[in-house]
Design a protein around this motif. Structure first.
Motif, PDB file in Angstrom:
ATOM      1  N   HIS A 187       0.828  -1.207   0.000  1.00 12.80           N
ATOM      2  CA  HIS A 187       0.000   0.000   0.000  1.00 12.80           C
ATOM      3  C   HIS A 187       0.866   1.264   0.000  1.00 12.80           C
ATOM      4  N   VAL A 188       1.933   1.226   0.771  1.00 13.00           N
ATOM      5  CA  VAL A 188       2.836   2.387   0.826  1.00 13.00           C
ATOM      6  C   VAL A 188       3.466   2.627  -0.548  1.00 13.00           C
ATOM      7  N   ALA A 189       3.936   1.570  -1.174  1.00 13.59           N
ATOM      8  CA  ALA A 189       4.558   1.707  -2.496  1.00 13.59           C
ATOM      9  C   ALA A 189       3.538   2.133  -3.537  1.00 13.59           C
ATOM     10  N   ALA A 190       2.312   1.620  -3.429  1.00 11.74           N
ATOM     11  CA  ALA A 190       1.272   1.983  -4.403  1.00 11.74           C
ATOM     12  C   ALA A 190       0.917   3.458  -4.309  1.00 11.74           C
ATOM     13  N   TRP A 191       0.890   4.012  -3.106  1.00 11.90           N
ATOM     14  CA  TRP A 191       0.590   5.441  -2.940  1.00 11.90           C
ATOM     15  C   TRP A 191       1.792   6.321  -3.267  1.00 11.90           C
ATOM     16  N   ALA A 192       2.999   5.830  -3.022  1.00  8.13           N
ATOM     17  CA  ALA A 192       4.202   6.641  -3.224  1.00  8.13           C
ATOM     18  C   ALA A 192       4.400   6.995  -4.696  1.00  8.13           C
ATOM     19  N   GLY A 193       4.090   6.071  -5.596  1.00  5.83           N
ATOM     20  CA  GLY A 193       4.282   6.335  -7.021  1.00  5.83           C
ATOM     21  C   GLY A 193       3.515   7.546  -7.513  1.00  5.83           C
ATOM     22  N   PRO A 194       2.181   7.569  -7.367  1.00  4.92           N
ATOM     23  CA  PRO A 194       1.435   8.742  -7.846  1.00  4.92           C
ATOM     24  C   PRO A 194       1.765  10.019  -7.083  1.00  4.92           C
ATOM     25  N   VAL A 195       2.017   9.902  -5.783  1.00  5.15           N
ATOM     26  CA  VAL A 195       2.347  11.102  -5.002  1.00  5.15           C
ATOM     27  C   VAL A 195       3.643  11.727  -5.517  1.00  5.15           C
ATOM     28  N   LEU A 196       4.648  10.913  -5.765  1.00  2.24           N
ATOM     29  CA  LEU A 196       5.921  11.433  -6.279  1.00  2.24           C
ATOM     30  C   LEU A 196       5.761  11.971  -7.699  1.00  2.24           C
ATOM     31  N   GLY A 197       5.016  11.267  -8.532  1.00  4.35           N
ATOM     32  CA  GLY A 197       4.813  11.731  -9.902  1.00  4.35           C
ATOM     33  C   GLY A 197       4.082  13.063  -9.971  1.00  4.35           C
ATOM     34  N   ILE A 198       3.016  13.180  -9.192  1.00  3.44           N
ATOM     35  CA  ILE A 198       2.246  14.427  -9.183  1.00  3.44           C
ATOM     36  C   ILE A 198       3.046  15.551  -8.540  1.00  3.44           C
ATOM     37  N   SER A 199       3.814  15.234  -7.488  1.00  4.13           N
ATOM     38  CA  SER A 199       4.624  16.281  -6.853  1.00  4.13           C
ATOM     39  C   SER A 199       5.697  16.803  -7.806  1.00  4.13           C
ATOM     40  N   ALA A 200       6.225  15.943  -8.667  1.00  3.08           N
ATOM     41  CA  ALA A 200       7.218  16.396  -9.651  1.00  3.08           C
ATOM     42  C   ALA A 200       6.601  17.411 -10.609  1.00  3.08           C
ATOM     43  N   VAL A 201       5.373  17.163 -11.038  1.00  4.14           N
ATOM     44  CA  VAL A 201       4.698  18.088 -11.948  1.00  4.14           C
ATOM     45  C   VAL A 201       4.394  19.408 -11.235  1.00  4.14           C
ATOM     46  N   VAL A 202       3.911  19.326 -10.008  1.00  2.34           N
ATOM     47  CA  VAL A 202       3.581  20.545  -9.250  1.00  2.34           C
ATOM     48  C   VAL A 202       4.833  21.386  -9.011  1.00  2.34           C
ATOM     49  N   VAL A 203       5.921  20.757  -8.597  1.00  4.18           N
ATOM     50  CA  VAL A 203       7.167  21.486  -8.355  1.00  4.18           C
ATOM     51  C   VAL A 203       7.673  22.108  -9.652  1.00  4.18           C
ATOM     52  N   ALA A 243      14.670  20.445 -15.035  1.00  9.15           N
ATOM     53  CA  ALA A 243      13.314  20.175 -14.553  1.00  9.15           C
ATOM     54  C   ALA A 243      12.366  19.928 -15.728  1.00  9.15           C
ATOM     55  N   TYR A 244      12.499  20.706 -16.780  1.00  6.00           N
ATOM     56  CA  TYR A 244      11.622  20.580 -17.941  1.00  6.00           C
ATOM     57  C   TYR A 244      11.772  19.211 -18.599  1.00  6.00           C
ATOM     58  N   ILE A 245      13.007  18.775 -18.762  1.00  7.34           N
ATOM     59  CA  ILE A 245      13.247  17.465 -19.364  1.00  7.34           C
ATOM     60  C   ILE A 245      12.805  16.355 -18.416  1.00  7.34           C
ATOM     61  N   GLY A 246      12.995  16.548 -17.118  1.00  7.47           N
ATOM     62  CA  GLY A 246      12.651  15.520 -16.142  1.00  7.47           C
ATOM     63  C   GLY A 246      11.166  15.362 -15.892  1.00  7.47           C
ATOM     64  N   VAL A 247      10.373  16.369 -16.187  1.00 11.73           N
ATOM     65  CA  VAL A 247       8.950  16.291 -15.873  1.00 11.73           C
ATOM     66  C   VAL A 247       8.170  15.493 -16.926  1.00 11.73           C
ATOM     67  N   TRP A 248       8.605  15.490 -18.172  1.00  7.58           N
ATOM     68  CA  TRP A 248       7.825  14.819 -19.213  1.00  7.58           C
ATOM     69  C   TRP A 248       7.705  13.324 -19.017  1.00  7.58           C
ATOM     70  N   PRO A 249       8.750  12.593 -18.645  1.00  5.10           N
ATOM     71  CA  PRO A 249       8.538  11.172 -18.344  1.00  5.10           C
ATOM     72  C   PRO A 249       7.571  10.982 -17.167  1.00  5.10           C
ATOM     73  N   GLY A 250       7.615  11.907 -16.212  1.00  6.68           N
ATOM     74  CA  GLY A 250       6.692  11.820 -15.072  1.00  6.68           C
ATOM     75  C   GLY A 250       5.254  12.003 -15.494  1.00  6.68           C
ATOM     76  N   VAL A 251       5.018  12.946 -16.390  1.00  4.41           N
ATOM     77  CA  VAL A 251       3.657  13.174 -16.888  1.00  4.41           C
ATOM     78  C   VAL A 251       3.154  11.931 -17.619  1.00  4.41           C
ATOM     79  N   LEU A 252       4.023  11.293 -18.354  1.00  5.47           N
ATOM     80  CA  LEU A 252       3.623  10.109 -19.109  1.00  5.47           C
ATOM     81  C   LEU A 252       3.409   8.883 -18.222  1.00  5.47           C
ATOM     82  N   THR A 253       4.079   8.818 -17.077  1.00  8.34           N
ATOM     83  CA  THR A 253       3.954   7.633 -16.226  1.00  8.34           C
ATOM     84  C   THR A 253       2.911   7.778 -15.124  1.00  8.34           C
ATOM     85  N   ILE A 254       2.373   8.954 -14.906  1.00 13.64           N
ATOM     86  CA  ILE A 254       1.345   9.130 -13.868  1.00 13.64           C
ATOM     87  C   ILE A 254       0.142   8.215 -14.115  1.00 13.64           C
ATOM     88  N   PRO A 255      -0.357   8.061 -15.344  1.00 15.54           N
ATOM     89  CA  PRO A 255      -1.472   7.114 -15.532  1.00 15.54           C
ATOM     90  C   PRO A 255      -1.121   5.682 -15.119  1.00 15.54           C
TER      91      PRO A 255
END
Length: 145
Positions: A69-85, A110-122
């Motif tokens: 459960h911790v790992a399942a929640w950590a993925g989206p939280v980290l991905g979304i936080s990367a986009v917000v930051v 940051a710009y280059i690093g955020v695009w893989p995050g946007v694609l992996t959030i789903p």
């Protein structure tokens, strides 16, 4: 006097402001959070596979591990936080320097690093959903008799 006031104005506008340490941390957080979010989400599958194997070895149903459960929640939280930051960093760089996010070295990271995050959030959200969705058949315990 008109030339001295205009030259003073142009010197003020071309003056470079130093980039704050917080901006560096924010710029590095984006790709780091993206990578850790993806790794954590894939770890959910490994935790689930180990859980199924332990159930089959024990020949009984066991509760889901808390770490899944911790790992399942950590993925989206980290991905979304990367986009917000990244969005906040873009606003800060635009306000302080008047350039787009990719106009500075730190912003480009940051710009280059955020695009893989946007694609992996789903994917991260799907793995979170899969963790909480009931499995129709459940793990097959095999021949325990």
């Amino acid at each position: 006097m008109a030339t001295s006031s205009s030259s003073a104005t142009s010197n003020h506008t071309t003056e470079k402001r130093p980039i704050a340490f917080g901006t560096l941390i924010a710029a590095l957080w984006v790709p780091l959070a993206t990578v850790i979010g993806v790794v954590t989400s894939w770890q959910v599958q490994e935790i689930d596979r180990d859980w199924v194997e332990r159930q089959q070895a024990a020949c009984r149903h066991m509760p889901l591990p808390t770490m899944e459960h911790v790992a399942a929640w950590a993925g989206p939280v980290l991905g979304i936080s990367a986009v917000v930051v990244c969005v906040l960093l873009a606003k800060r760089i635009r306000r302080l320097h008047g350039v787009p996010l990719w106009g500075t070295k730190r912003g480009l990271v940051a710009y280059i690093g955020v695009w893989p995050g946007v694609l992996t959030i789903p994917l991260e959200l799907f793995l979170l959903y899969a963790t909480y969705s009931p499995v129709d058949s459940g793990p097959i315990l095999g021949d325990c008799g």
